[in-house]
Scaffold this active site. Sequence first.
Site, PDB file in Angstrom:
ATOM      1  N   ALA A 128       0.845  -1.192   0.000  1.00  0.00           N
ATOM      2  CA  ALA A 128       0.000   0.000   0.000  1.00  0.00           C
ATOM      3  C   ALA A 128       0.875   1.235   0.000  1.00  0.00           C
ATOM      4  O   ALA A 128       1.547   1.536   0.990  1.00  0.00           O
ATOM      5  CB  ALA A 128      -0.907  -0.004   1.227  1.00  0.00           C
ATOM      6  N   SER A 129       0.867   1.955  -1.117  1.00  0.00           N
ATOM      7  CA  SER A 129       1.691   3.154  -1.233  1.00  0.00           C
ATOM      8  C   SER A 129       0.912   4.218  -1.989  1.00  0.00           C
ATOM      9  O   SER A 129      -0.296   4.086  -2.190  1.00  0.00           O
ATOM     10  CB  SER A 129       3.006   2.828  -1.957  1.00  0.00           C
ATOM     11  OG  SER A 129       2.761   2.551  -3.322  1.00  0.00           O
ATOM     12  N   GLY A 130       1.623   5.267  -2.419  1.00  0.00           N
ATOM     13  CA  GLY A 130       0.948   6.333  -3.138  1.00  0.00           C
ATOM     14  C   GLY A 130       0.269   5.849  -4.395  1.00  0.00           C
ATOM     15  O   GLY A 130      -0.945   5.977  -4.561  1.00  0.00           O
ATOM     16  N   ALA A 131       1.033   5.265  -5.291  1.00  0.00           N
ATOM     17  CA  ALA A 131       0.498   4.849  -6.583  1.00  0.00           C
ATOM     18  C   ALA A 131       0.027   3.413  -6.604  1.00  0.00           C
ATOM     19  O   ALA A 131      -0.585   2.979  -7.578  1.00  0.00           O
ATOM     20  CB  ALA A 131       1.563   5.048  -7.664  1.00  0.00           C
ATOM     21  N   ASP A 159      -4.141  11.479  -0.710  1.00  0.00           N
ATOM     22  CA  ASP A 159      -3.570  12.788  -1.041  1.00  0.00           C
ATOM     23  C   ASP A 159      -4.597  13.685  -1.731  1.00  0.00           C
ATOM     24  O   ASP A 159      -4.648  14.902  -1.475  1.00  0.00           O
ATOM     25  CB  ASP A 159      -2.344  12.617  -1.938  1.00  0.00           C
ATOM     26  CG  ASP A 159      -1.143  12.065  -1.189  1.00  0.00           C
ATOM     27  OD1 ASP A 159      -1.146  12.114   0.050  1.00  0.00           O
ATOM     28  OD2 ASP A 159      -0.209  11.574  -1.856  1.00  0.00           O
ATOM     29  N   ARG A 337     -13.346 -22.695   7.218  1.00  0.00           N
ATOM     30  CA  ARG A 337     -13.382 -21.235   7.219  1.00  0.00           C
ATOM     31  C   ARG A 337     -12.877 -20.698   5.899  1.00  0.00           C
ATOM     32  O   ARG A 337     -11.774 -21.030   5.460  1.00  0.00           O
ATOM     33  CB  ARG A 337     -12.537 -20.675   8.361  1.00  0.00           C
ATOM     34  CG  ARG A 337     -12.523 -19.160   8.365  1.00  0.00           C
ATOM     35  CD  ARG A 337     -12.070 -18.586   9.664  1.00  0.00           C
ATOM     36  NE  ARG A 337     -12.145 -17.129   9.633  1.00  0.00           N
ATOM     37  CZ  ARG A 337     -12.235 -16.376  10.702  1.00  0.00           C
ATOM     38  NH1 ARG A 337     -12.288 -16.934  11.891  1.00  0.00           N
ATOM     39  NH2 ARG A 337     -12.290 -15.063  10.596  1.00  0.00           N
ATOM     40  N   GLY A 338     -13.699 -19.875   5.262  1.00  0.00           N
ATOM     41  CA  GLY A 338     -13.290 -19.196   4.044  1.00  0.00           C
ATOM     42  C   GLY A 338     -12.843 -17.782   4.357  1.00  0.00           C
ATOM     43  O   GLY A 338     -12.444 -17.475   5.489  1.00  0.00           O
ATOM     44  N   ASP A 439     -17.090 -12.751  -7.457  1.00  0.00           N
ATOM     45  CA  ASP A 439     -15.872 -13.274  -6.821  1.00  0.00           C
ATOM     46  C   ASP A 439     -15.506 -14.590  -7.499  1.00  0.00           C
ATOM     47  O   ASP A 439     -15.396 -15.637  -6.864  1.00  0.00           O
ATOM     48  CB  ASP A 439     -16.109 -13.481  -5.322  1.00  0.00           C
ATOM     49  CG  ASP A 439     -14.822 -13.797  -4.565  1.00  0.00           C
ATOM     50  OD1 ASP A 439     -13.736 -13.555  -5.117  1.00  0.00           O
ATOM     51  OD2 ASP A 439     -14.915 -14.283  -3.426  1.00  0.00           O
TER      52      ASP A 439
END
Length: 522
Positions: A128-131, A159, A337-338, A439
């Site tokens: 998880a970053s800016g772009a 941002d 468990r899924g 899904d």
Amino acid sequence: MPRIGQVLGIEGTAWNLSAAVFDDDLITLRSSPYIPPHGGIHPREAAQHHASVMKEVISDALADAGEITGVAFSQGPGLGPCLRTVATAARSLALSLDVPLIGVNHCVAHIEIGRFATGYTDPIVLYASGANTQVLGYLNGRYRIFGETLDIGIGNGLDKFARHHNLPHPGGPAIEEFAKEGSYIPLPYTVKGMDLAFSGLISAAKEADAPLPDVCYSLQETAFAMCVEVTERALAHTGKDEVILVGGVGVNGRMQEMLAAMCEERGAAFAVPERKYMGDNGAMIAYTGRVMLASGQTIPISESRVNPGYRSDQVEVGWRSDTGSIFAGARSGDLVRGAEAEVDLSGDDVVKRRLKKGYRHPHLDAMLIRERTRAEARIISAARRAGVATPVIRDLTADAIIMEKVIGSELKYVLDHTTAEKAGSAVGKLHTAGIVHGDLTTSNMILRDGEVVLIDFGLGQITGEIEARGVDLHVFFQTLESTMADAEDLKEAFLRGYRETFPHADDVVEREHEIELRGRYH
């Protein structure tokens, strides 16, 4: 094979110019960020900043270093002017020092420094970053992308919201501070299989008339819950048991709390690298360059052109000798468990109960459980009436569906050209009936007596929109590419069956390609 010693790494894909030297551990790390006077990052101005401080940053990084045996640089993805500035400096240094040049994928470098810093060997990675917003895992020599944002990266979204409210760049830290005083308000939540979309959420947050702390709080709760959900889906699908968080947005304490809660609920291990390794930094380039140098993955100057669209799944990971685990957690026992539900197989019928998620805000969690449970039962019944093989619904409660037990094998364990074609035929019938699954992974198909049965319609919808159908195919194709060595052949087999049962198949296939191009750096 080149001698492995100290490697200089230079990072400058966007706002931060950074250099580091790595041996068996980090020796030095120096950085000089570009802070835009207003608005977002301007590529040419950022590149000019990098050029103006390049000599100072590299000199400082080399001050405590010994003999340099290789020069690594961020070859992509990133902003073209910034990448070219860094590449020019790296080439000059490699030539002057007479050492090998190593072109490093920026995204892969985040993963590798994360593995180094946490000691985890085969994790699911939330980047998880800016772009970037991607969920990745390693398999057979490449980092496979299980899911990603289909519009903007989460950091860029934050941002945009921050600029709208005149908050400083980068916006994440300011939003995190305001959120500490806020309360929850509903905002759009968009998960498409293991992919995400943030544009609608950011627009709604910008237009909200609630107090700023409440909007910041709810923006974080919603966006981060989306990220954690798709991470959990990848974890459940692959059977891996480790998760790491990398990228600049990952320094957010709330995001870390939510991932930790999810992993604790699932019995998976979770770790975050030291803060100095989270944002864009020279250390990750130097470390990854060093392991690449050890495996002989260097490049001649003539082939060192930068690649602003360099995807992580294009990189041949020659420095890892393992294959990576996939589908390691084969289902066994009566309680399974899924990603979002627990399935009780002990009786004559199946009881699928959606579980409360400790990482999600209670109001958001209750809404998703209620809406997805009702929608799934309604859509399964509609699909069955249209001739699609699905379980028979017996009963429904607020959080559970009681349905027919389907005895067979999950498609991911028995997938071949024949079963892929049968899957395509089933999806074609579904789309002909005006239903999308939402899904469409090989975990949500069961082969029973030679027939493919579709299950788990929690993200499904009744719609004739070509976009939704295209997303269905995109999710399935992405699953193939991230888990199967012969993905292209399986895709063609699937499409043969799909075209036989859905008259507008070619239009949807064309739209799926457009959706693919929306992913990061296509």
